[in-house]
Design an enzyme around this catalytic site. Structure first.
Site, PDB file in Angstrom:
ATOM      1  N   TRP A 199      91.030  66.419  62.783  1.00 59.04           N
ATOM      2  CA  TRP A 199      89.977  66.711  63.756  1.00 59.04           C
ATOM      3  C   TRP A 199      90.410  66.500  65.190  1.00 59.04           C
ATOM      4  O   TRP A 199      89.903  67.136  66.107  1.00 59.04           O
ATOM      5  CB  TRP A 199      88.736  65.854  63.456  1.00 59.04           C
ATOM      6  CG  TRP A 199      88.152  66.216  62.129  1.00 59.04           C
ATOM      7  CD1 TRP A 199      88.133  65.455  61.001  1.00 59.04           C
ATOM      8  CD2 TRP A 199      87.556  67.474  61.771  1.00 59.04           C
ATOM      9  NE1 TRP A 199      87.564  66.149  59.965  1.00 59.04           N
ATOM     10  CE2 TRP A 199      87.193  67.391  60.410  1.00 59.04           C
ATOM     11  CE3 TRP A 199      87.300  68.657  62.462  1.00 59.04           C
ATOM     12  CZ2 TRP A 199      86.587  68.444  59.731  1.00 59.04           C
ATOM     13  CZ3 TRP A 199      86.688  69.708  61.780  1.00 59.04           C
ATOM     14  CH2 TRP A 199      86.339  69.592  60.441  1.00 59.04           C
ATOM     15  N   SER A 206      98.445  68.432  71.054  1.00 56.76           N
ATOM     16  CA  SER A 206      97.235  69.138  71.483  1.00 56.76           C
ATOM     17  C   SER A 206      97.563  70.266  72.456  1.00 56.76           C
ATOM     18  O   SER A 206      98.303  70.078  73.425  1.00 56.76           O
ATOM     19  CB  SER A 206      96.267  68.171  72.168  1.00 56.76           C
ATOM     20  OG  SER A 206      95.207  68.906  72.765  1.00 56.76           O
ATOM     21  N   GLU A 263      87.234  74.900  64.354  1.00 52.45           N
ATOM     22  CA  GLU A 263      86.727  74.519  65.678  1.00 52.45           C
ATOM     23  C   GLU A 263      86.158  75.745  66.384  1.00 52.45           C
ATOM     24  O   GLU A 263      86.864  76.403  67.158  1.00 52.45           O
ATOM     25  CB  GLU A 263      87.843  73.890  66.535  1.00 52.45           C
ATOM     26  CG  GLU A 263      88.323  72.550  66.023  1.00 52.45           C
ATOM     27  CD  GLU A 263      89.106  71.754  67.068  1.00 52.45           C
ATOM     28  OE1 GLU A 263      89.420  72.313  68.140  1.00 52.45           O
ATOM     29  OE2 GLU A 263      89.388  70.577  66.802  1.00 52.45           O
TER      30      GLU A 263
HETATM   31 ZN   LIG Z   1      89.983  71.955  72.011  1.00 57.04          ZN
END
Ligand SMILES: [Zn+2]
Length: 297
Positions: A199, A206, A263
């Site tokens: 998550w 990232s 997402e």
């Molecule tokens: Zn994001």
């Protein structure tokens, strides 16, 4: 004897003309040389070891293999071989890909000290929360603004809730998520880390650290969960984001490949041509890069 001065003048003229031609050739070569390097500008390590972005803005488009094949089929062998000597080889490693196709995930993390050199603060707008300093790679501001302007014109209410993040900030988010996995799911050690990583990307993994990704939510539904998918904002963005060079990076059916849960709010800039190619292919970025460029993703 009367011809001698003329002969000298003529030699001088030839020498002068030859010199000019040489300058023109050198100038032309330098011109093409700089154009070629600009077209394939890559982030290069600086002395401090951090990666810096190329200063030359790129249009973010690359001819798809289909286009190349179609073009090759209509050219004669002579034209092909002539063209081959003038055309750069397509990228074959992830490092050769242009900035807009940069792959960042757990297998391909960014260095802790990496930050884009060209971060731009998003100007005040209805989709920027007041008093929040949102920054992205300067090269995506125009398309991002155009997309959100169009989304609003269509009657939706997008809000950017996350943009560029530093490595340290991501580390905080990740550690918080691990604590939550320990507390709520009673997991420990590696298991808690793995659950968290589904998550929240671990630091370095990232896309937000690239400045090429934004999280966008509906002003009437601020939760980052699957309910976001049904909002008017996401419905519009999912239908139109590729027109502005963005893809929904973590689709629901690609979690096994991306390693990240669904997402329906995380949009990644890849450029308009790549975005429409990826959408048409039905592949996620990892799969599309492998299929299109035969790179190891
Ligand atoms: Zn994001």
């Amino acid at each position: 004897m009367t011809n001698a001065p003329f002969a000298l003048d003529r030699r001088e003229f030839i020498a002068l003309a030859g010199g000019l031609a040489a300058v023109l050739v050198v100038g032309d070569g330098a011109y093409f040389s700089s154009r070629r390097s600009a077209a394939h500008a890559q982030p290069v390590p600086s002395e401090s070891g951090t990666l810096t972005q190329p200063e030359t803005p790129l249009n973010g488009t690359i001819a798809s293999p289909n286009t190349e094949t179609a073009a090759a089929a209509t050219t004669s062998p002579e034209t092909e071989s002539a063209a081959a000597t003038n055309t750069e080889m397509p990228p074959t490693t992830l490092e050769d890909l242009p900035w807009n196709l940069r792959l960042v995930n757990r297998d391909h993390p960014l260095a802790a000290d990496f930050a884009p050199s060209n971060l731009a603060e998003l100007p005040d707008a209805s989709w920027v929360e007041p008093h929040v300093n949102h920054r992205v790679d300067a090269r995506i501001v125009e398309d991002l603004t155009a997309m959100l302007t169009a989304a609003e014109a269509a009657g939706t209410h997008p809000i950017i809730c996350s943009s560029f993040r530093t490595y340290d900030y991501q580390e905080n988010l990740f550690e918080n998520r691990i604590e939550r996995a320990e507390r709520e799911e009673h997991l420990e050690g590696t298991e808690a880390e793995e659950a968290a990583a589904f998550w929240v990307a671990p630091p370095g993994a990232s896309e937000h650290q690239t400045g090429l990704a934004v999280d966008i939510v509906d002003a009437d539904y601020l939760e980052l969960d699957e309910g976001q998918e049904s909002t008017a904002t996401q419905q519009w963005l999912m239908a139109h984001c590729t027109e502005y060079g963005f893809i929904l990076r973590y689709p629901t059916d690609k979690s096994a490949t991306t390693g990240i849960g669904y997402e329906p709010w995380h949009y990644r800039y890849v450029g308009k041509e790549a975005a429409s190619d990826i959408a048409e292919s039905g592949l996620c970025l990892e799969e599309w890069l492998v299929e299109t460029y035969h790179v190891q993703a």
